[in-house]
Write an enzyme that holds these catalytic residues in place. Structure first.
Site, PDB file in Angstrom:
ATOM      1  CB  ALA A  95      40.572  23.710  16.694  1.00 27.57           C
ATOM      2  CE  LYS A  96      40.379  14.406  18.189  1.00 22.02           C
ATOM      3  NZ  LYS A  96      41.313  14.479  19.356  1.00 22.02           N
TER       4      LYS A  96
END
Length: 332
Positions: free
Chosen positions: A178-179
């Protein structure tokens, strides 16, 4: 076309640089047809790789995925993929307002040759938890050959991804990371929910702090500031990987100082209203990449906010010059 090989979890390491979609001088006109500066896109991608980044992400927020035409987005992606030539992974943005268009875009990006997707969820209406997980499940099933980095931006996508969602996303083989937004009290719960199935990428200036909280879990960062010159993020990576924690902390502090003027009134909410112009103003002021004008409708920005972005760009450019010299000396 290259042989596709999905980016995997164990490849999420180092600096994942985010680059803009360089724009032609007429890009702010609503009548403009082809607004991508392909020569600058090629130069910028190679410059980032030469200066040490580990992956390139495109077609995100300040990559203007929301304002590029479909033809422009695909042409730009093809330019970057061809220029990178498998030297580092390329992750293309496939976010649209619905699942079917996202799948169509993702399939075309796969044909072009990206290694994975930077993928935010639809945001016309907020997605509840089941809707969010279904969205990523459907996209993952449609392009099983691509790894997916989930784009967790609470403002753009109308809410923070919950820990429950993260636990469910780990069941989707294509989802690898996940960013991640700014570090907060939910970090530990999110990491617990991810388990060994995925990881998160903090912002580069928070990488040191995140690594101290979870030293065995976080091995990469996302870096928009790398488009102002990647030497700070690359130097931070080197210091962390070598265990030089005092040096890493100082670089993180310098990155924080460079960003002090970037957020109008210190507010991410206000920043988000002007995200695209502020990012491009900062990049152009730093001078490492010629981002060019914004595409409509996101072309307006109050001048005092713009000057804060310019000051941030100047500070990042100076830090890049300083640390580039150190990196060159270390290599010699």
């Amino acid at each position: 076309m290259k042989q596709l090989m999905r980016i995997e979890l164990d490849q999420v390491s180092g600096v994942f640089a985010i680059m803009p979609t360089p724009a032609t001088d007429n890009a702010s006109s609503p009548d403009a047809i082809d607004t991508v500066d392909h020569a600058e896109a090629r130069r910028a991608a190679s410059a980032l790789i030469a200066d040490g980044v580990d992956a390139i992400m495109i077609n995100g927020t300040f990559g203007e995925a929301a304002t590029l035409t479909q033809d422009e987005l695909f042409a730009f992606t093809r330019t970057v993929v061809d220029e990178v030539a498998q030297r580092v992974p390329v992750l293309g943005g496939a976010t649209t307002l619905n699942t079917r268009d996202t799948i169509s875009r993702a399939r075309m990006l796969s044909e072009i040759g990206v290694d994975g997707l930077l993928l935010g969820r639809p945001m016309w209406s907020p997605c509840d938890d089941e809707t969010l997980v279904d969205f990523y499940r459907h996209v993952g099933a449609a392009v099983p050959e691509l790894g997916i980095i989930v784009y967790d931006n609470p403002v753009s996508f109308r809410g923070k991804i919950s820990s429950w969602c993260y636990s469910e996303l780990t069941r989707i083989p294509q989802v690898i990371a996940a960013k991640y937004p700014a570090l907060g009290p939910g970090l530990e719960a999110d990491l617990d929910a991810m388990g060994d199935g995925m990881t998160l990428l903090p912002l580069e200036r928070e990488w040191y702090a995140a690594s101290q909280l979870a030293p065995d879990r976080i091995h990469a960062c996302w870096s928009g500031s790398s488009s102002c010159g990647p030497a700070p993020a690359v130097s931070l990576r080197n210091a962390l990987s070598a265990g030089r924690l005092g040096e890493a902390e100082l670089i993180a502090e310098a990155l924080g100082h460079a960003s002090e003027t970037f957020f109008p009134e210190g507010s991410f909410e206000i920043f988000s209203r002007y995200n695209v112009p502020l990012e491009k103003i900062r990049i152009d002021e730093a001078g490492y990449i010629k981002a060019g004008p914004c595409r409509p409708p996101y072309i307006h920005c109050p001048e005092d906010y713009a000057e804060g972005a310019r000051e941030s760009g100047r500070r990042l450019a100076a830090l890049h010059r300083e640390l580039s010299g150190r990196l060159a000396a270390a290599r010699s």
